[in-house]
Design a protein around this motif. Structure first.
Motif, PDB file in Angstrom:
ATOM      1  N   ASP A  96       0.829  -1.202   0.000  1.00 36.33           N
ATOM      2  CA  ASP A  96       0.000   0.000   0.000  1.00 36.33           C
ATOM      3  C   ASP A  96       0.871   1.262   0.000  1.00 36.33           C
ATOM      4  O   ASP A  96       0.511   2.267  -0.623  1.00 36.33           O
ATOM      5  CB  ASP A  96      -0.934   0.004   1.215  1.00 36.33           C
ATOM      6  N   ASP A  97       1.998   1.227   0.703  1.00 36.86           N
ATOM      7  CA  ASP A  97       2.901   2.379   0.708  1.00 36.86           C
ATOM      8  C   ASP A  97       3.471   2.638  -0.682  1.00 36.86           C
ATOM      9  O   ASP A  97       3.591   3.787  -1.125  1.00 36.86           O
ATOM     10  CB  ASP A  97       4.046   2.154   1.705  1.00 36.86           C
ATOM     11  N   THR A  98       3.814   1.558  -1.380  1.00 34.35           N
ATOM     12  CA  THR A  98       4.313   1.712  -2.742  1.00 34.35           C
ATOM     13  C   THR A  98       3.226   2.260  -3.665  1.00 34.35           C
ATOM     14  O   THR A  98       3.487   3.098  -4.534  1.00 34.35           O
ATOM     15  CB  THR A  98       4.823   0.367  -3.274  1.00 34.35           C
ATOM     16  N   LEU A  99       1.994   1.786  -3.465  1.00 35.56           N
ATOM     17  CA  LEU A  99       0.876   2.289  -4.261  1.00 35.56           C
ATOM     18  C   LEU A  99       0.674   3.786  -4.036  1.00 35.56           C
ATOM     19  O   LEU A  99       0.366   4.530  -4.976  1.00 35.56           O
ATOM     20  CB  LEU A  99      -0.410   1.525  -3.920  1.00 35.56           C
ATOM     21  N   VAL A 100       0.840   4.232  -2.790  1.00 36.49           N
ATOM     22  CA  VAL A 100       0.712   5.658  -2.493  1.00 36.49           C
ATOM     23  C   VAL A 100       1.714   6.460  -3.304  1.00 36.49           C
ATOM     24  O   VAL A 100       1.382   7.501  -3.893  1.00 36.49           O
ATOM     25  CB  VAL A 100       0.892   5.911  -0.981  1.00 36.49           C
ATOM     26  N   GLU A 101       2.967   5.987  -3.347  1.00 32.82           N
ATOM     27  CA  GLU A 101       4.006   6.701  -4.095  1.00 32.82           C
ATOM     28  C   GLU A 101       3.727   6.706  -5.599  1.00 32.82           C
ATOM     29  O   GLU A 101       3.909   7.725  -6.283  1.00 32.82           O
ATOM     30  CB  GLU A 101       5.372   6.060  -3.821  1.00 32.82           C
ATOM     31  N   LEU A 102       3.294   5.557  -6.113  1.00 32.57           N
ATOM     32  CA  LEU A 102       3.004   5.478  -7.546  1.00 32.57           C
ATOM     33  C   LEU A 102       1.806   6.357  -7.920  1.00 32.57           C
ATOM     34  O   LEU A 102       1.798   6.994  -8.984  1.00 32.57           O
ATOM     35  CB  LEU A 102       2.733   4.027  -7.941  1.00 32.57           C
ATOM     36  N   LEU A 103       0.810   6.394  -7.041  1.00 29.84           N
ATOM     37  CA  LEU A 103      -0.363   7.243  -7.297  1.00 29.84           C
ATOM     38  C   LEU A 103       0.008   8.718  -7.229  1.00 29.84           C
ATOM     39  O   LEU A 103      -0.505   9.537  -7.998  1.00 29.84           O
ATOM     40  CB  LEU A 103      -1.475   6.925  -6.291  1.00 29.84           C
ATOM     41  N   LYS A 104       0.893   9.055  -6.302  1.00 31.49           N
ATOM     42  CA  LYS A 104       1.329  10.448  -6.195  1.00 31.49           C
ATOM     43  C   LYS A 104       2.068  10.867  -7.459  1.00 31.49           C
ATOM     44  O   LYS A 104       1.945  12.008  -7.923  1.00 31.49           O
ATOM     45  CB  LYS A 104       2.213  10.613  -4.967  1.00 31.49           C
ATOM     46  N   ALA A 105       2.814   9.924  -8.042  1.00 32.69           N
ATOM     47  CA  ALA A 105       3.511  10.231  -9.301  1.00 32.69           C
ATOM     48  C   ALA A 105       2.528  10.454 -10.439  1.00 32.69           C
ATOM     49  O   ALA A 105       2.818  11.175 -11.399  1.00 32.69           O
ATOM     50  CB  ALA A 105       4.460   9.096  -9.648  1.00 32.69           C
ATOM     51  N   LYS A 106       1.352   9.845 -10.327  1.00 34.34           N
ATOM     52  CA  LYS A 106       0.301  10.040 -11.332  1.00 34.34           C
ATOM     53  C   LYS A 106      -0.542  11.279 -11.059  1.00 34.34           C
ATOM     54  O   LYS A 106      -1.462  11.589 -11.811  1.00 34.34           O
ATOM     55  CB  LYS A 106      -0.613   8.804 -11.383  1.00 34.34           C
ATOM     56  N   GLY A 107      -0.269  11.959  -9.926  1.00 34.83           N
ATOM     57  CA  GLY A 107      -1.014  13.177  -9.622  1.00 34.83           C
ATOM     58  C   GLY A 107      -2.120  13.001  -8.619  1.00 34.83           C
ATOM     59  O   GLY A 107      -2.946  13.901  -8.436  1.00 34.83           O
ATOM     60  N   PHE A 108      -2.191  11.836  -7.940  1.00 37.24           N
ATOM     61  CA  PHE A 108      -3.234  11.579  -6.951  1.00 37.24           C
ATOM     62  C   PHE A 108      -2.655  11.704  -5.547  1.00 37.24           C
ATOM     63  O   PHE A 108      -1.816  10.886  -5.150  1.00 37.24           O
ATOM     64  CB  PHE A 108      -3.835  10.178  -7.134  1.00 37.24           C
ATOM     65  N   ASP A 109      -3.094  12.694  -4.814  1.00 32.73           N
ATOM     66  CA  ASP A 109      -2.618  12.890  -3.446  1.00 32.73           C
ATOM     67  C   ASP A 109      -3.553  12.142  -2.507  1.00 32.73           C
ATOM     68  O   ASP A 109      -4.627  12.639  -2.152  1.00 32.73           O
ATOM     69  CB  ASP A 109      -2.587  14.386  -3.113  1.00 32.73           C
ATOM     70  N   ILE A 110      -3.153  10.943  -2.090  1.00 35.24           N
ATOM     71  CA  ILE A 110      -4.044  10.067  -1.348  1.00 35.24           C
ATOM     72  C   ILE A 110      -3.274   9.400  -0.220  1.00 35.24           C
ATOM     73  O   ILE A 110      -2.108   9.041  -0.373  1.00 35.24           O
ATOM     74  CB  ILE A 110      -4.668   9.020  -2.303  1.00 35.24           C
TER      75      ILE A 110
END
Length: 497
Positions: free
Chosen positions: A455-469
């Motif tokens: 889940d932590d890795t998903l957070v970083e990948l999503l942030k790279a896509k522009g999703f602040d979650i």
């Protein structure tokens, strides 16, 4: 304080919903298929109402009809129309007897695409639209399938016990009641009930009549002649299989890696719910209420007239009844029937206009979704749509309940387009929660078996896509989509290998 009786005159204001207004509001929340049932009840109660199919020719009973528009209109044009705007439009003039066509499909080929429903508007299909049920073959229920086998394998008093046991088998194929309770209820020894159940457990489908998952899998292993001591030990420790504790299972079953992989592969081939192959009600196809199609630089929004019954007022019958001799009560009843019929026709027309207005605003605000897909779905609330079309939020909520929209990207419930907002990581416009879920699903689908994403890795990948979650939000969305944690996914991939 005086206790003597007296008369007081008071003036007050109150909001009263008339039966007609209640009916109009109720119609908004119904889908096209539910409207059909509702109208059938109204036609049965009111002799002045009758239904008409699209293939019916004009006759003396047909009231005046006129088109809403000559062709499909885009969302902006529909919103500019003043007719039917606002909640005040529900208070229609009952003296006006014209009834609008319900969609552009009455004058064009329709927007249904490959669904093939538009032909009903031109008389190419029955008035009720295509009969989807005719394509479904009747399926034998699990109970009937087992009773037929019991009739051939069990005789005498045991047949009554077998029938009772089969009645206690649920749709998945499991016995849901303790055998002791069944024995006490029938007044027979427990051993006799167990003996009859043992016969039922030999019936098709293999595994039926089991009292637990392990017993169901054991029955299937015995049928496949794979129930040796090692497989028995594996089935007795299904909790360890679920947790992926392969090392411990190898010690319990006393097998090596190759044998363990073979046993797990065999176990995964068994059916944990054998009864689901039979019975159960046929899946009901979801029929769209609205069609959306691209037309030039705009969008065409159309009500699905194939599932929307036409209702007319039989004025010839009304004239015949009103011209004859009648008492005061009969005259009042006939007037009430005419007023009710008039209002129902107007309420149906207003319902269609309101649905078109709401759907048009959804298309206008979510145009990026219809053009580019779920990743471009914007956050949207009922209040936003209500404010844009100058209606109450509760009206929009009723319109979007139990209704589906068909477009080039698939079939969607209208509620699907209303999602919460997620702040963009770069400080730009907020994004839809559905767009975030779609991104999470895509990332997990593309992960490598030896590199499972936490889940932590998903957070970083999503942030790279522009999703602040936040991480907890990622976990919540992942669980809502039925996707397991990184640990669970790693074990599942290990078992699948």
């Amino acid at each position: 304080m005086s206790l003597a009786p007296r008369l007081d005159l008071r003036q007050s204001q109150s909001l009263v919903m008339t039966p007609q207004l209640q009916q109009a509001i109720r119609l908004l929340a119904l889908s096209n298929l539910e409207i059909e049932t509702y109208l059938a009840e109204e036609i049965e109660k009111n002799p002045l109402l009758e239904s008409r199919g699209d293939d019916d020719g004009p006759g003396e009973r047909e009231p005046e009809m006129r088109e809403m528009r000559d062709g499909p209109a885009d969302a902006t044009e529909l919103l500019r129309e003043g007719e039917g705007a606002g909640e005040a439009a529900l208070d229609v003039d009952l003296s006006v007897e014209s009834f609008h066509h319900d969609s552009a499909a009455d004058s064009m080929g329709g927007l249904d695409g490959a669904l093939g429903l538009g032909g009903a508007a031109s008389g190419a299909m029955p008035e009720d639209g295509p009969d989807f049920d005719s394509f479904a073959s009747g399926a034998e229920s699990l109970s009937d399938h087992l009773l037929a086998q019991a009739g051939a394998a069990i005789a005498g008093g045991d047949s009554f016990i077998a029938a009772h046991l089969i009645d206690q088998i649920d749709e998945a194929g499991y016995i849901t009641v303790p055998l002791r309770d069944i024995a006490d209820r029938l007044g027979v020894p427990l051993a006799r009930v167990e003996a009859v159940l043992a016969i039922i457990q030999t019936f098709d489908p293999t595994g039926v009549g089991a009292r637990s998952l392990s017993e169901c899998l054991a029955l299937q292993a015995k049928e496949a002649d794979r129930y040796d001591p090692c497989m028995a030990a594996l089935i007795d420790n299904l909790d360890l299989v679920a947790r992926g504790e392969m090392a411990r299972l190898k010690r319990i079953c006393r097998v090596d890696d190759e044998d363990m992989a073979d046993m797990v592969r065999e176990l995964r081939g068994y059916d944990p719910k054998p009864g689901l192959r039979f019975g159960g009600e046929a899946a009901q196809a979801v029929v769209p209420d609205i069609f959306i199609a691209r037309r030039g630089s705009g969008w065409a929004v159309e009500i699905n007239s194939a599932t929307l019954p036409r209702v007319l007022i039989n004025r010839s019958y009304y004239a015949e009844l009103s011209s004859g001799p009648q008492d005061k009560a009969s005259k009042s009843w006939l007037s009430d029937c005419l007023a009710s019929a008039n209002w129902l026709v107007k309420a149906l027309d207003q319902r269609q206009r309101t649905i078109i207005r709401v759907a048009s605003e959804i298309v206008k605000q979510q145009e990026a979704f219809f053009l580019n897909g779920v990743a471009h779905l914007k956050p949207m609330t009922l209040r936003q749509v209500a404010d844009a079309i100058e209606m109450h939020e509760s009206t929009v909520s009723r319109v979007t309940s139990n209704k589906y929209l068909s477009c080039a990207r698939g079939l969607f419930e209208l509620k699907y387009f209303f999602t919460s907002a997620i702040q963009a990581a770069d400080g730009g416009d907020a994004v839809s929660a559905e767009a975030v879920k779609s991104a999470i699903r895509a990332l997990i689908a593309a992960e490598e078996p030896k590199k499972i994403l936490s889940d932590d890795t998903l957070v970083e990948l999503l942030k790279a896509k522009g999703f602040d979650i936040a991480r907890r939000t990622v976990a919540k969305y992942r669980e809502s989509m039925g996707i397991g944690s990184s640990v669970q996914r790693r074990r599942q991939k290990a078992l699948g290998g």
